[in-house]
Design an enzyme around this catalytic site. Structure first.
Site, short mmCIF file in Angstrom:
data_model
loop_
_atom_site.label_atom_id
_atom_site.label_comp_id
_atom_site.label_asym_id
_atom_site.label_seq_id
_atom_site.Cartn_x
_atom_site.Cartn_y
_atom_site.Cartn_z
CG HIS A 76 0.88 83.20 46.69
ND1 HIS A 76 2.15 83.35 47.17
CD2 HIS A 76 0.07 83.63 47.67
CE1 HIS A 76 2.10 83.85 48.40
NE2 HIS A 76 0.85 84.04 48.73
NE ARG B 173 9.45 89.77 49.50
CZ ARG B 173 10.59 89.08 49.54
NH1 ARG B 173 11.66 89.47 48.87
NH2 ARG B 173 10.67 87.98 50.24
CG HIS C 237 -2.24 88.32 49.07
ND1 HIS C 237 -2.08 87.55 47.94
CD2 HIS C 237 -1.41 87.77 50.00
CE1 HIS C 237 -1.21 86.58 48.18
NE2 HIS C 237 -0.78 86.69 49.41
CD GLU D 275 -2.10 83.13 50.80
OE1 GLU D 275 -1.10 82.40 50.69
OE2 GLU D 275 -2.02 84.33 51.08
#
Ligand code: ZN
Length: 317
Positions: free
Chosen positions: A102, A197, A177, A119
Site C-alpha cells: 500500500h 497487487r 505483505h 495497517e
C-alpha cells in the site's frame, strides 16, 4: 441532536475469492453471501459502510451517523483529516491473499485521491502451519525486486513468518505483505482501499481471468529494506498492541469487570473478538457477543464493561 451513547455497528461484507465461512459460523455474522472474506466492522469508506443497529440513529450509515451527532464526536485528533480516519475489518483467509503493498499518504493522495494505508493485524486464529509474508528477508535492490516479480520468484526473497493466535503485525505503508491461507485476523488500518497487487500466484477466477497487477506503482512505493524483527505479544489484561501516528490499539481481556475511558481526543472502537459481556453507560447498557463492533463517540466519560471477553480497543492518535 441525537445523544452520544455508545452504539453497535453492523458491517459491510466482501466475498473476495479467497474468503471462507468462519465469520458466519464463528463470529455470528449474518449475510447471504456463500463466503465472507471480509467484514468491514468500522467503516465510513465509500466501498462499504458500517450501519448503526440501535438507538436514535438506527439504520444510518456510519457517515450519516457522524453527521447527525456532529463531527466533534470523532474527537480532536481527527480534526486534521478530511475523511473518517480508520477502517477496521475482520478477515477470514481460507486461501492465500495476493502479495501486495500500500502507498503512503503523499503518494496515494497524489495518485489515488485517498489516503495511503498503514495497517496492523491481530491474529484471532490460524490453522496449524499457517504463515504469511512480511517484508523482505534482506535488503534488496529495486532491480532484484523487479526481476523477482518478472520471473515469478518474488516469494523467494520475502520474509515468510509462521503465525500463531495472538500475534501482532504492524505494517507501515510500503511494506510488501501477504496474508496466508488459514489465518483469521482483525485488521486496523487507515481508511483507504488502495492496494497494489504485485503477485497473485498466477491464479485465475471462475471465468479464467488473472486479476490485474499493479507492478509499476508497487515498485515506486515499496520499502526495499529487510523487514524489522517482530516483538512477541505480551500477556495481560490490558496490552498495547500498536501505536503510530494514525492509531493506538490495545487488547483488553475482561474477566468480571473493567472500565473503558473515553475522552475528547478520539472516539473509541471496541471490537469483540471473543466471549460476551455488557457495556454500561450513564443511562443504559449494550450487551454484546463475539463478532460485535461497538462505537463510543468522543466524550469525557467512563464506561463499565462486565463479562468474560476479549476486546480490541482502537483510538485515533
Ligand atoms: Zn494490506
Amino acid at each position: 441532536m441525537p445523544n452520544l451513547n455508545p452504539v453497535k455497528l453492523s458491517p459491510a461484507f466482501k466475498d473476495y475469492l479467497w474468503g471462507g465461512v468462519r465469520l458466519k459460523s464463528e463470529f455470528n455474522k449474518q449475510c447471504d453471501l456463500d463466503r465472507v472474506a471480509e467484514s468491514w466492522e468500522l467503516s465510513a469508506h465509500k466501498d462499504g459502510q458500517s450501519v448503526v443497529t440501535d438507538g436514535d440513529c438506527k439504520g444510518m450509515t456510519l457517515t450519516e451517523y457522524v453527521e447527525a451527532i456532529s463531527r466533534d464526536a470523532l474527537g480532536t485528533n481527527s480534526a486534521k483529516y478530511d475523511y473518517f480516519p480508520l477502517l477496521i475489518k475482520l478477515i477470514d483467509a481460507k486461501g492465500d491473499l495476493s502479495v501486495q503493498v500500500h502507498p503512503s499518504d503523499s503518494y496515494a493522495l497524489e495518485h489515488e485521491g485517498e489516503y495511503g494505508k498503514t495497517e496492523m493485524w491481530y491474529v484471532l486464529d490460524c490453522d496449524e502451519g499457517a504463515a504469511l509474508y512480511y517484508g523482505f528477508t534482506r535488503d534488496v535492490t529495486r532491480e532484484e525486486y523487479e526481476n523477482a516479480i518478472k520471473e515469478g520468484k518474488l516469494t523467494d526473497i520475502l520474509n515468510r513468518v509462521d503465525v500463531k493466535r495472538g500475534d501482532v503485525f504492524f505494517i507501515p505503508s510500503g511494506t510488501v505483505h501477504a496474508i496466508g491461507a488459514g489465518i483469521l485476523i482483525c485488521e486496523i488500518q487507515q481508511n483507504s482501499n488502495t492496494t497494489y497487487r504485485v503477485y497473485d500466484y498466477n491464479r485465475r477466477d471462475k471465468d479464467g481471468n488473472l486479476r490485474p497487477l499493479h507492478v509499476a506503482k508497487a515498485l515506486e512505493v515499496s520499502c526495499l529494506q529487510k523487514s524489522p524483527d517482530l516483538p512477541a505479544t505480551p500477556d495481560g489484561a490490558d496490552v498495547l498492541l500498536a501505536a503510530c501516528e494514525y492509531f493506538e490499539v490495545r487488547r483488553l481481556r475482561v474477566n468480571g469487570e473493567t472500565t473503558v475511558t473515553a475522552d475528547e481526543s478520539s472516539f473509541v472502537s471496541l471490537m469483540v473478538t471473543d466471549g460476551e459481556g455488557t457495556l454500561t453507560y450513564a443511562d443504559g447498557e449494550l450487551s454484546f457477543t463475539k463478532g460485535d463492533s461497538l462505537f463510543i463517540p468522543a466524550q469525557n466519560a467512563a464506561f463499565t464493561i462486565t463479562g468474560q471477553c476479549e476486546l480490541i480497543q482502537s483510538k485515533v492518535n
